[in-house]
Design a protein around this motif. Structure first.
Motif, PDB file in Angstrom:
ATOM      1  N   ASP A 152     -34.015  32.361  19.759  1.00 55.74           N
ATOM      2  CA  ASP A 152     -34.534  33.455  18.948  1.00 55.74           C
ATOM      3  C   ASP A 152     -34.970  33.013  17.549  1.00 55.74           C
ATOM      4  O   ASP A 152     -34.503  33.530  16.534  1.00 55.74           O
ATOM      5  CB  ASP A 152     -33.495  34.585  18.853  1.00 55.74           C
ATOM      6  N   CYS A 182     -37.800  28.468  21.101  1.00 61.06           N
ATOM      7  CA  CYS A 182     -38.006  29.699  20.334  1.00 61.06           C
ATOM      8  C   CYS A 182     -37.450  30.919  21.058  1.00 61.06           C
ATOM      9  O   CYS A 182     -36.799  31.768  20.441  1.00 61.06           O
ATOM     10  CB  CYS A 182     -39.483  29.885  20.022  1.00 61.06           C
ATOM     11  N   ARG A 183     -37.689  31.007  22.337  1.00 59.82           N
ATOM     12  CA  ARG A 183     -37.200  32.161  23.103  1.00 59.82           C
ATOM     13  C   ARG A 183     -35.685  32.149  23.278  1.00 59.82           C
ATOM     14  O   ARG A 183     -35.017  33.153  23.055  1.00 59.82           O
ATOM     15  CB  ARG A 183     -37.875  32.203  24.472  1.00 59.82           C
ATOM     16  N   ILE A 197     -41.782  26.582  23.184  1.00 56.18           N
ATOM     17  CA  ILE A 197     -41.681  27.995  23.568  1.00 56.18           C
ATOM     18  C   ILE A 197     -40.262  28.323  24.025  1.00 56.18           C
ATOM     19  O   ILE A 197     -39.689  29.337  23.626  1.00 56.18           O
ATOM     20  CB  ILE A 197     -42.720  28.332  24.662  1.00 56.18           C
ATOM     21  N   SER A 198     -39.674  27.460  24.850  1.00 56.33           N
ATOM     22  CA  SER A 198     -38.311  27.695  25.335  1.00 56.33           C
ATOM     23  C   SER A 198     -37.303  27.708  24.189  1.00 56.33           C
ATOM     24  O   SER A 198     -36.418  28.574  24.139  1.00 56.33           O
ATOM     25  CB  SER A 198     -37.911  26.623  26.351  1.00 56.33           C
TER      26      SER A 198
END
Length: 69
Positions: free
Chosen positions: A57, A53-54, A50-51
């Motif tokens: 981006d 990807c965030r 998740i990190s």
């Protein structure tokens, strides 16, 4: 699939022009951990996926090898 994740992490890091240490710093982890991810000897936890990807981006589908873009 695990080799895809390893290759994608390395590709993302290199495309951004980051060292393993710099990539790890952005994720609050060590260069050693990033190295293991890229070698495929360890895999990022869900929280790290998740990190990644965030922060960078990108889609989880791409990181996990479910899509090619």
């Amino acid at each position: 699939m695990n080799n895809i994740i390893a290759a994608r992490i390395k590709e993302i890091r290199r495309d951004l022009g980051l060292t393993q240490s710099q990539f790890g710093e952005k994720l609050s982890t060590s260069q050693d951990t990033v190295s293991h991810w890229e070698l495929g000897t360890r895999f990022p936890t869900t929280d790290f996926v998740i990190s990644i990807c965030r922060i960078f981006d990108i889609s989880a589908d791409y990181l996990l090898g479910l899509k090619d873009f």
